[in-house]
Design a protein around this motif. Sequence first.
Motif, PDB file in Angstrom:
ATOM      1  N   ILE A 126       0.903  -1.325  -0.133  1.00 59.20           N
ATOM      2  CA  ILE A 126      -0.014  -0.031   0.092  1.00 59.20           C
ATOM      3  C   ILE A 126       0.834   1.001   0.187  1.00 59.20           C
ATOM      4  CG2 ILE A 126      -1.766   1.275   1.095  1.00 59.20           C
ATOM      5  CD1 ILE A 126      -2.651  -1.535   2.615  1.00 59.20           C
ATOM      6  N   ILE A 127       0.676   2.217  -1.047  1.00 60.67           N
ATOM      7  CA  ILE A 127       1.414   3.247  -0.974  1.00 60.67           C
ATOM      8  C   ILE A 127       0.440   4.585  -1.023  1.00 60.67           C
ATOM      9  CG2 ILE A 127       3.100   4.779  -2.401  1.00 60.67           C
ATOM     10  CD1 ILE A 127       3.848   2.014  -3.783  1.00 60.67           C
ATOM     11  N   LEU A 128       0.606   5.291   0.253  1.00 61.54           N
ATOM     12  CA  LEU A 128      -0.423   6.627   0.471  1.00 61.54           C
ATOM     13  C   LEU A 128       0.321   7.814  -0.053  1.00 61.54           C
ATOM     14  CD1 LEU A 128      -0.798   5.243   4.221  1.00 61.54           C
ATOM     15  CD2 LEU A 128      -2.396   4.877   2.288  1.00 61.54           C
ATOM     16  N   ASN A 129      -0.449   8.808   0.108  1.00 66.76           N
ATOM     17  CA  ASN A 129      -0.339  10.049  -0.442  1.00 66.76           C
ATOM     18  C   ASN A 129       1.126  10.859   0.109  1.00 66.76           C
ATOM     19  OD1 ASN A 129      -1.516  10.768   2.147  1.00 66.76           O
ATOM     20  ND2 ASN A 129      -2.222  12.642   1.397  1.00 66.76           N
ATOM     21  N   ASN A 130       1.358  11.564  -0.811  1.00 69.24           N
ATOM     22  CA  ASN A 130       2.706  12.431  -0.551  1.00 69.24           C
ATOM     23  C   ASN A 130       3.881  11.614  -0.385  1.00 69.24           C
ATOM     24  OD1 ASN A 130       1.140  14.938  -1.111  1.00 69.24           O
ATOM     25  ND2 ASN A 130       0.211  14.560   1.183  1.00 69.24           N
ATOM     26  N   ALA A 178       7.195  -6.891  -0.279  1.00 67.88           N
ATOM     27  CA  ALA A 178       6.020  -7.291  -0.258  1.00 67.88           C
ATOM     28  C   ALA A 178       5.168  -7.203   1.176  1.00 67.88           C
ATOM     29  CB  ALA A 178       5.932  -9.026  -0.382  1.00 67.88           C
ATOM     30  N   GLY A 179       3.951  -6.659   1.174  1.00 65.17           N
ATOM     31  CA  GLY A 179       3.223  -6.337   2.279  1.00 65.17           C
ATOM     32  C   GLY A 179       3.507  -4.974   3.096  1.00 65.17           C
ATOM     33  N   SER A 180       4.194  -4.433   2.462  1.00 67.01           N
ATOM     34  CA  SER A 180       4.689  -2.953   3.022  1.00 67.01           C
ATOM     35  C   SER A 180       3.739  -1.982   2.846  1.00 67.01           C
ATOM     36  CB  SER A 180       6.008  -2.739   2.416  1.00 67.01           C
ATOM     37  OG  SER A 180       7.018  -3.556   2.569  1.00 67.01           O
ATOM     38  N   VAL A 181       3.723  -1.017   3.771  1.00 68.64           N
ATOM     39  CA  VAL A 181       2.890   0.135   3.915  1.00 68.64           C
ATOM     40  C   VAL A 181       3.689   1.287   3.864  1.00 68.64           C
ATOM     41  CG1 VAL A 181       1.094   1.593   4.819  1.00 68.64           C
ATOM     42  CG2 VAL A 181       0.929  -1.104   5.106  1.00 68.64           C
ATOM     43  N   VAL A 182       3.877   2.070   2.863  1.00 61.94           N
ATOM     44  CA  VAL A 182       4.758   2.955   2.367  1.00 61.94           C
ATOM     45  C   VAL A 182       4.185   4.446   2.975  1.00 61.94           C
ATOM     46  CG1 VAL A 182       6.322   4.301   1.012  1.00 61.94           C
ATOM     47  CG2 VAL A 182       5.883   1.602   0.616  1.00 61.94           C
ATOM     48  N   THR A 183       4.446   5.267   3.857  1.00 65.15           N
ATOM     49  CA  THR A 183       3.726   6.396   4.312  1.00 65.15           C
ATOM     50  C   THR A 183       4.930   7.732   4.173  1.00 65.15           C
ATOM     51  OG1 THR A 183       4.662   5.865   6.551  1.00 65.15           O
ATOM     52  CG2 THR A 183       2.537   5.147   6.032  1.00 65.15           C
ATOM     53  N   LYS A 184       6.205   7.216   3.877  1.00 67.14           N
ATOM     54  CA  LYS A 184       7.251   8.481   3.829  1.00 67.14           C
ATOM     55  C   LYS A 184       8.215   8.071   2.510  1.00 67.14           C
ATOM     56  CE  LYS A 184       7.152   9.296   8.835  1.00 67.14           C
ATOM     57  NZ  LYS A 184       7.799   9.131   9.909  1.00 67.14           N
ATOM     58  N   ALA A 234      10.972  -2.169   3.598  1.00 68.35           N
ATOM     59  CA  ALA A 234       9.868  -3.155   3.934  1.00 68.35           C
ATOM     60  C   ALA A 234       9.357  -2.909   5.258  1.00 68.35           C
ATOM     61  CB  ALA A 234      10.663  -4.631   3.984  1.00 68.35           C
ATOM     62  N   GLY A 235       8.066  -3.340   5.509  1.00 66.15           N
ATOM     63  CA  GLY A 235       7.284  -3.459   6.743  1.00 66.15           C
ATOM     64  C   GLY A 235       6.321  -2.566   6.846  1.00 66.15           C
ATOM     65  N   ASN A 236       5.604  -2.352   8.067  1.00 69.53           N
ATOM     66  CA  ASN A 236       4.486  -1.591   8.237  1.00 69.53           C
ATOM     67  C   ASN A 236       4.563  -0.896   9.341  1.00 69.53           C
ATOM     68  OD1 ASN A 236       1.859  -0.226   8.514  1.00 69.53           O
ATOM     69  ND2 ASN A 236       0.845  -2.242   8.571  1.00 69.53           N
ATOM     70  N   PRO A 237       4.888   0.386   9.224  1.00 69.54           N
ATOM     71  CA  PRO A 237       5.308   1.227   7.930  1.00 69.54           C
ATOM     72  C   PRO A 237       6.704   0.824   7.530  1.00 69.54           C
ATOM     73  CG  PRO A 237       5.479   2.461  10.100  1.00 69.54           C
ATOM     74  CD  PRO A 237       5.075   1.344  10.596  1.00 69.54           C
ATOM     75  N   ALA A 238       6.762   1.019   6.202  1.00 68.76           N
ATOM     76  CA  ALA A 238       7.995   0.570   5.497  1.00 68.76           C
ATOM     77  C   ALA A 238       9.185   1.318   6.193  1.00 68.76           C
ATOM     78  CB  ALA A 238       7.793   0.845   3.973  1.00 68.76           C
ATOM     79  N   LYS A 239      10.335   0.722   6.429  1.00 72.25           N
ATOM     80  CA  LYS A 239      11.266   1.149   6.895  1.00 72.25           C
ATOM     81  C   LYS A 239      12.846   0.561   5.726  1.00 72.25           C
ATOM     82  CE  LYS A 239       9.781   1.829  11.452  1.00 72.25           C
ATOM     83  NZ  LYS A 239       9.745   1.325  12.707  1.00 72.25           N
ATOM     84  N   SER A 240      13.778   1.295   6.081  1.00 73.34           N
ATOM     85  CA  SER A 240      15.057   0.885   5.282  1.00 73.34           C
ATOM     86  C   SER A 240      15.428  -0.539   5.716  1.00 73.34           C
ATOM     87  CB  SER A 240      16.106   2.022   5.339  1.00 73.34           C
ATOM     88  OG  SER A 240      17.218   1.779   4.723  1.00 73.34           O
ATOM     89  N   ILE A 241      15.759  -1.325   4.987  1.00 68.02           N
ATOM     90  CA  ILE A 241      16.430  -2.471   5.468  1.00 68.02           C
ATOM     91  C   ILE A 241      17.781  -2.975   4.839  1.00 68.02           C
ATOM     92  CG2 ILE A 241      14.392  -3.895   5.956  1.00 68.02           C
ATOM     93  CD1 ILE A 241      14.298  -5.521   3.466  1.00 68.02           C
ATOM     94  N   ARG A 242      17.908  -2.164   3.723  1.00 69.57           N
ATOM     95  CA  ARG A 242      19.271  -1.955   2.761  1.00 69.57           C
ATOM     96  C   ARG A 242      19.452  -1.013   2.070  1.00 69.57           C
ATOM     97  NH1 ARG A 242      20.075  -6.833  -0.969  1.00 69.57           N
ATOM     98  NH2 ARG A 242      19.893  -5.396  -2.712  1.00 69.57           N
ATOM     99  N   LYS A 243      20.612  -0.270   1.800  1.00 63.94           N
ATOM    100  CA  LYS A 243      20.722   0.771   0.975  1.00 63.94           C
ATOM    101  C   LYS A 243      21.717   0.354  -0.060  1.00 63.94           C
ATOM    102  CE  LYS A 243      19.777   4.427   4.527  1.00 63.94           C
ATOM    103  NZ  LYS A 243      19.643   5.762   4.645  1.00 63.94           N
ATOM    104  N   GLY A 244      21.508   0.939  -1.198  1.00 66.59           N
ATOM    105  CA  GLY A 244      22.244   0.742  -2.394  1.00 66.59           C
ATOM    106  C   GLY A 244      23.779   0.756  -2.240  1.00 66.59           C
TER     107      GLY A 244
END
Length: 186
Positions: A146-150, A161-167, A176-186
């Motif tokens: 789920i990807i929310l506004n702004n 999978a299954g993440s809620v992106v609020t930021k 990943a996660g709810n709310p989505a958080k960084s689990i790895r940077k490129g």
Amino acid sequence: MNIIETFIRYCPNRIGIKLRKAYFKYKGAEIGDHCRLFLGSFLFSKARKVKVTICDDFHMAQNSRIHIGEAGSLLIKDHVKISSDVELLIYDGRIEIGENTRISCGCNLMPHNYVFNDLSLVIGSQGLDCGTIIIGNNVWIGAGCIILNNVTIGDNSIIGAGSVVTKDVPPSSVYAGNPAKSIRKG
């Protein structure tokens, strides 16, 4: 949805793909070459002139839907693939999807939220906070997100999978996660 729209939405094979493409154009959408709108995919809008631009080589799988209001807008760039049962709900906001992006099954993109500032009032009477969702180039959004506004998702990022992106998600990141958080940077 009337009987003609139901027929267009569920007409099988190449005839159905051509009918759905013609219906999107009838609604006012600009559609590029090599676009495939598979069985059950549909554009819902009360308005006849929607602000929808779909560039070349777009695939929208079974039962995926675009709901767009009179003030909403959608831009899908080249080589985007949307899996089945994805819903883009754009009442008065805007969604922009970058090149070579993949959106997996069961995702919802909603560039709006209810305003709920006064606890004494009914939620629906307080209006909507309409914003934008910008998805960069070469992004993979896992199933059921789920990807929310702004929210802006940077280029070359992955949403688990299954993440809620609020930021916002920076470029070349895995969230990943709810709310989505960084689990790895490129």
